[in-house]
Design a protein around this motif. Structure first.
Motif, mmCIF file in Angstrom:
data_model
loop_
_atom_site.group_PDB
_atom_site.id
_atom_site.type_symbol
_atom_site.label_atom_id
_atom_site.label_comp_id
_atom_site.label_asym_id
_atom_site.label_seq_id
_atom_site.Cartn_x
_atom_site.Cartn_y
_atom_site.Cartn_z
ATOM 1 N N UNK A 58 0.842 -1.212 0.000
ATOM 2 C CA UNK A 58 0.000 0.000 0.000
ATOM 3 C C UNK A 58 0.869 1.252 0.000
ATOM 4 N N UNK A 59 1.919 1.250 0.817
ATOM 5 C CA UNK A 59 2.835 2.395 0.892
ATOM 6 C C UNK A 59 3.577 2.603 -0.426
ATOM 7 N N UNK A 60 4.029 1.511 -1.041
ATOM 8 C CA UNK A 60 4.727 1.583 -2.331
ATOM 9 C C UNK A 60 3.824 2.212 -3.392
ATOM 10 N N UNK A 61 2.598 1.733 -3.486
ATOM 11 C CA UNK A 61 1.665 2.247 -4.481
ATOM 12 C C UNK A 61 1.354 3.721 -4.229
ATOM 13 N N UNK A 64 4.201 6.198 -5.264
ATOM 14 C CA UNK A 64 4.328 6.463 -6.693
ATOM 15 C C UNK A 64 2.981 6.810 -7.344
ATOM 16 N N UNK A 65 2.006 7.167 -6.481
ATOM 17 C CA UNK A 65 0.693 7.609 -6.943
ATOM 18 C C UNK A 65 0.034 6.608 -7.898
ATOM 19 N N UNK A 93 13.625 -2.355 -12.718
ATOM 20 C CA UNK A 93 14.878 -1.789 -12.212
ATOM 21 C C UNK A 93 14.777 -1.063 -10.874
ATOM 22 N N UNK A 94 13.571 -0.646 -10.464
ATOM 23 C CA UNK A 94 13.465 0.104 -9.221
ATOM 24 C C UNK A 94 12.041 0.021 -8.677
ATOM 25 N N UNK A 95 11.841 0.645 -7.518
ATOM 26 C CA UNK A 95 10.532 0.585 -6.859
ATOM 27 C C UNK A 95 9.414 1.222 -7.679
ATOM 28 N N UNK A 96 9.721 2.289 -8.401
ATOM 29 C CA UNK A 96 8.698 2.936 -9.228
ATOM 30 C C UNK A 96 8.184 1.963 -10.285
ATOM 31 N N UNK A 97 9.080 1.218 -10.903
ATOM 32 C CA UNK A 97 8.670 0.248 -11.925
ATOM 33 C C UNK A 97 7.995 -0.973 -11.304
ATOM 34 N N UNK A 98 8.365 -1.307 -10.077
ATOM 35 C CA UNK A 98 7.673 -2.376 -9.359
ATOM 36 C C UNK A 98 6.212 -1.982 -9.145
#
Length: 137
Positions: A58-61, A64-65, A93-98
């Motif tokens: 939830x925090x990851x999403x 990155x909005x 490659x990174x959390x944004x792409x995850x």
């Protein structure tokens, strides 16, 4: 044909699980599935990663909005962990792409209700991995 054509008889507890959660991950099923995942280290050897919890996803999403249209149960948690274990630091490659992978996977236009869980179940069938359905409630 249905998703259960593999079985001549439904495994014990599976009907009750599907009645309770449909074709989606319960918290226990997700935790069990993620606990079995392995990633590769720099030398190509299997290693265990720290699993992402629902709060982490939830925090990851949110960071990155990324908003999911129709995520049920713990499906997105399973998808995030699968991606982290299988693709992170390679094609992701990174959390944004995850976060974007989770959105794309969950919102796939060709998808059907419960796709993450159905694919997981197919992997269990293919690998001969039994599921103790009663324990996943």
């Amino acid at each position: 044909m249905s998703r259960l054509d593999t079985y001549s008889k439904m495994p014990s507890g599976m009907k009750e699980y599907l009645e309770a959660y449909g074709w989606h991950f319960s918290k226990k099923m997700c935790e069990w599935a993620v606990s079995r995942m392995k990633a590769k280290d720099e030398n190509g050897k299997a290693k265990k990663l720290e699993p992402m919890k629902k709060e982490d996803v939830d925090e990851l999403l949110k960071k990155f909005n990324v908003k999911l249209e129709d995520s049920k149960g713990y499906d997105c948690v399973y998808v995030a962990n699968m991606c982290k274990n299988d693709y992170f630091k390679s094609s992701i490659v990174d959390d944004a792409h995850l976060a974007l992978f989770v959105k794309d996977y969950m919102g796939d236009i060709d998808a059907y209700e419960g796709m993450p869980f159905t694919r997981f179940l197919a992997d269990c069938i293919g690998s001969g991995t039994p599921i103790l359905w009663e324990e996943m409630m």
